[in-house]
Scaffold this motif. Structure first.
Motif, PDB file in Angstrom:
ATOM      1  N   ALA A  52      -7.267   0.725  70.147  1.00 52.02           N
ATOM      2  CA  ALA A  52      -7.311  -0.487  70.960  1.00 52.02           C
ATOM      3  C   ALA A  52      -5.955  -1.169  70.865  1.00 52.02           C
ATOM      4  O   ALA A  52      -5.422  -1.351  69.765  1.00 52.02           O
ATOM      5  N   VAL A  53      -5.403  -1.525  72.010  1.00 46.42           N
ATOM      6  CA  VAL A  53      -4.114  -2.209  72.061  1.00 46.42           C
ATOM      7  C   VAL A  53      -4.323  -3.590  72.672  1.00 46.42           C
ATOM      8  O   VAL A  53      -4.873  -3.709  73.766  1.00 46.42           O
ATOM      9  N   PHE A  54      -3.877  -4.601  71.961  1.00 42.59           N
ATOM     10  CA  PHE A  54      -3.877  -5.969  72.456  1.00 42.59           C
ATOM     11  C   PHE A  54      -2.424  -6.327  72.736  1.00 42.59           C
ATOM     12  O   PHE A  54      -1.570  -6.157  71.863  1.00 42.59           O
ATOM     13  N   CYS A  55      -2.151  -6.790  73.956  1.00 42.69           N
ATOM     14  CA  CYS A  55      -0.768  -7.095  74.321  1.00 42.69           C
ATOM     15  C   CYS A  55      -0.704  -8.350  75.176  1.00 42.69           C
ATOM     16  O   CYS A  55      -1.708  -8.770  75.754  1.00 42.69           O
ATOM     17  N   GLY A  56       0.487  -8.903  75.251  1.00 45.40           N
ATOM     18  CA  GLY A  56       0.690 -10.039  76.132  1.00 45.40           C
ATOM     19  C   GLY A  56       0.627  -9.609  77.579  1.00 45.40           C
ATOM     20  O   GLY A  56      -0.053 -10.217  78.401  1.00 45.40           O
ATOM     21  N   LEU A  57       1.333  -8.518  77.876  1.00 47.31           N
ATOM     22  CA  LEU A  57       1.454  -8.018  79.238  1.00 47.31           C
ATOM     23  C   LEU A  57       1.683  -6.512  79.192  1.00 47.31           C
ATOM     24  O   LEU A  57       2.451  -6.034  78.368  1.00 47.31           O
ATOM     25  N   SER A  58       1.019  -5.772  80.054  1.00 48.96           N
ATOM     26  CA  SER A  58       1.227  -4.330  80.142  1.00 48.96           C
ATOM     27  C   SER A  58       1.887  -3.987  81.468  1.00 48.96           C
ATOM     28  O   SER A  58       1.463  -4.459  82.517  1.00 48.96           O
ATOM     29  N   GLU A  59       2.920  -3.157  81.391  1.00 43.10           N
ATOM     30  CA  GLU A  59       3.564  -2.642  82.596  1.00 43.10           C
ATOM     31  C   GLU A  59       3.235  -1.167  82.800  1.00 43.10           C
ATOM     32  O   GLU A  59       3.826  -0.511  83.639  1.00 43.10           O
ATOM     33  N   LEU A  60       2.288  -0.652  82.034  1.00 42.88           N
ATOM     34  CA  LEU A  60       1.905   0.749  82.144  1.00 42.88           C
ATOM     35  C   LEU A  60       0.830   0.934  83.208  1.00 42.88           C
ATOM     36  O   LEU A  60      -0.033   0.084  83.387  1.00 42.88           O
ATOM     37  N   THR A  61       0.884   2.067  83.876  1.00 43.59           N
ATOM     38  CA  THR A  61      -0.145   2.399  84.859  1.00 43.59           C
ATOM     39  C   THR A  61      -1.368   2.957  84.129  1.00 43.59           C
ATOM     40  O   THR A  61      -1.283   3.332  82.956  1.00 43.59           O
ATOM     41  N   ALA A  62      -2.463   3.038  84.831  1.00 38.12           N
ATOM     42  CA  ALA A  62      -3.681   3.623  84.249  1.00 38.12           C
ATOM     43  C   ALA A  62      -3.414   5.056  83.807  1.00 38.12           C
ATOM     44  O   ALA A  62      -3.918   5.499  82.765  1.00 38.12           O
ATOM     45  N   GLU A  63      -2.604   5.774  84.565  1.00 36.08           N
ATOM     46  CA  GLU A  63      -2.265   7.161  84.206  1.00 36.08           C
ATOM     47  C   GLU A  63      -1.459   7.215  82.914  1.00 36.08           C
ATOM     48  O   GLU A  63      -1.730   8.052  82.038  1.00 36.08           O
ATOM     49  N   GLN A  64      -0.498   6.329  82.755  1.00 37.69           N
ATOM     50  CA  GLN A  64       0.299   6.301  81.525  1.00 37.69           C
ATOM     51  C   GLN A  64      -0.574   5.952  80.328  1.00 37.69           C
ATOM     52  O   GLN A  64      -0.410   6.524  79.250  1.00 37.69           O
ATOM     53  N   ILE A  65      -1.491   5.029  80.516  1.00 34.71           N
ATOM     54  CA  ILE A  65      -2.402   4.643  79.435  1.00 34.71           C
ATOM     55  C   ILE A  65      -3.268   5.837  79.035  1.00 34.71           C
ATOM     56  O   ILE A  65      -3.463   6.108  77.854  1.00 34.71           O
TER      57      ILE A  65
ATOM     58  N   SER B 168      -0.077 -17.686  78.847  1.00 34.67           N
ATOM     59  CA  SER B 168      -0.466 -16.677  77.851  1.00 34.67           C
ATOM     60  C   SER B 168       0.415 -16.761  76.608  1.00 34.67           C
ATOM     61  O   SER B 168      -0.053 -16.530  75.498  1.00 34.67           O
ATOM     62  N   ILE B 169       1.677 -17.121  76.783  1.00 34.70           N
ATOM     63  CA  ILE B 169       2.586 -17.263  75.640  1.00 34.70           C
ATOM     64  C   ILE B 169       2.263 -18.551  74.878  1.00 34.70           C
ATOM     65  O   ILE B 169       2.149 -18.539  73.648  1.00 34.70           O
ATOM     66  N   LYS B 170       2.113 -19.641  75.613  1.00 35.81           N
ATOM     67  CA  LYS B 170       1.865 -20.950  74.993  1.00 35.81           C
ATOM     68  C   LYS B 170       0.543 -20.975  74.228  1.00 35.81           C
ATOM     69  O   LYS B 170       0.430 -21.609  73.186  1.00 35.81           O
ATOM     70  N   ASN B 171      -0.458 -20.280  74.744  1.00 33.21           N
ATOM     71  CA  ASN B 171      -1.797 -20.300  74.153  1.00 33.21           C
ATOM     72  C   ASN B 171      -2.226 -18.916  73.669  1.00 33.21           C
ATOM     73  O   ASN B 171      -3.403 -18.545  73.781  1.00 33.21           O
ATOM     74  N   ALA B 172      -1.281 -18.174  73.131  1.00 33.72           N
ATOM     75  CA  ALA B 172      -1.539 -16.780  72.732  1.00 33.72           C
ATOM     76  C   ALA B 172      -2.703 -16.653  71.757  1.00 33.72           C
ATOM     77  O   ALA B 172      -3.530 -15.755  71.895  1.00 33.72           O
ATOM     78  N   GLY B 173      -2.771 -17.537  70.774  1.00 33.63           N
ATOM     79  CA  GLY B 173      -3.846 -17.457  69.787  1.00 33.63           C
ATOM     80  C   GLY B 173      -5.216 -17.577  70.413  1.00 33.63           C
ATOM     81  O   GLY B 173      -6.141 -16.828  70.085  1.00 33.63           O
ATOM     82  N   LYS B 174      -5.345 -18.517  71.313  1.00 34.84           N
ATOM     83  CA  LYS B 174      -6.620 -18.733  72.008  1.00 34.84           C
ATOM     84  C   LYS B 174      -7.025 -17.484  72.789  1.00 34.84           C
ATOM     85  O   LYS B 174      -8.170 -17.035  72.717  1.00 34.84           O
ATOM     86  N   TYR B 175      -6.073 -16.912  73.522  1.00 40.95           N
ATOM     87  CA  TYR B 175      -6.399 -15.748  74.346  1.00 40.95           C
ATOM     88  C   TYR B 175      -6.619 -14.492  73.499  1.00 40.95           C
ATOM     89  O   TYR B 175      -7.452 -13.655  73.836  1.00 40.95           O
TER      90      TYR B 175
ATOM     91  N   GLU C 139     -13.051 -11.211  70.882  1.00 40.37           N
ATOM     92  CA  GLU C 139     -14.495 -11.381  71.055  1.00 40.37           C
ATOM     93  C   GLU C 139     -15.028 -10.432  72.111  1.00 40.37           C
ATOM     94  O   GLU C 139     -16.102  -9.835  71.945  1.00 40.37           O
ATOM     95  N   GLN C 140     -14.296 -10.278  73.208  1.00 39.27           N
ATOM     96  CA  GLN C 140     -14.712  -9.341  74.267  1.00 39.27           C
ATOM     97  C   GLN C 140     -14.731  -7.902  73.747  1.00 39.27           C
ATOM     98  O   GLN C 140     -15.650  -7.132  74.037  1.00 39.27           O
TER      99      GLN C 140
END
Length: 181
Positions: free
Chosen positions: A129-142, A163-170, A176-177
């Motif tokens: 499982a990868v948690f990231c701020g932003l992904s630039e990878l395509t579904a194929e690359q993933i 997302s940067i300002k409230n990173a902890g919350k997100y 949880e999800q």
């Protein structure tokens, strides 16, 4: 020196083209920086007989990797591999069902020596499982990199700044999800 990437000093995968745009450099500035790093490397080779371009990680931290080798007579080592060794990582994960890791910006650069690359190299049967701020990878690359679960904080936020300002919350919401699956 512990180093988290294997970029060369200059060229398409060098310090300037990969990292300068992340810091706000225009294409013109990137080209000037890259030309300067190439010129520096050529001068160093002529003066000291050291080819900085052939050193894995020389482009790390804007060329600081090359400077550590040249001026400190240092040796660059993978920081990820160093930490994995110290923590006995492979042994620690052998019975795990999931490995959870993260990255600020998840892109092809992530696979050039950063933590996720090290985790992928050690993974055997575990899901990732990868948690990231932003992904630039395509579904194929993933899929190619066998990422089993991807959570992007920007998808939960009103945008990148939020997302940067409230990173902890997100991150908490994304965790949880993930746990609910």
């Amino acid at each position: 020196m512990a180093c988290d990437v294997d970029n060369p000093l200059y060229g398409p995968n060098g310090a300037a083209p990969v990292y300068a745009p992340q810091k706000g450099a225009s294409q013109h500035v990137v080209e000037e920086l890259d030309a300067g790093l190439k010129n520096f490397s050529e001068k160093v080779e002529k003066q000291f007989g050291k080819n900085l371009q052939n050193i894995s990680g020389a482009g790390a931290a804007g060329g600081l990797g090359a400077g550590c080798v040249l001026f400190l007579n240092g040796e660059l080592k993978s920081g990820t591999e160093l930490i994995k060794s110290i923590s006995n990582f492979d042994e620690q994960i052998k019975d795990a069902d999931w490995i959870i890791t993260g990255e600020g910006k998840f892109d092809e650069q992530t696979f050039s020596g950063k933590v996720i690359k090290g985790v992928l190299d050690s993974r055997t049967k575990q899901q990732l499982a990868v948690f990231c701020g932003l992904s630039e990878l395509t579904a194929e690359q993933i899929a190619v990199h066998k990422i089993d679960y991807l959570a992007e904080m920007v998808q939960l936020a009103a945008g990148v700044e939020d997302s940067i300002k409230n990173a902890g919350k997100y991150l908490e919401e994304a965790a949880e999800q993930f746990a609910a699956k």
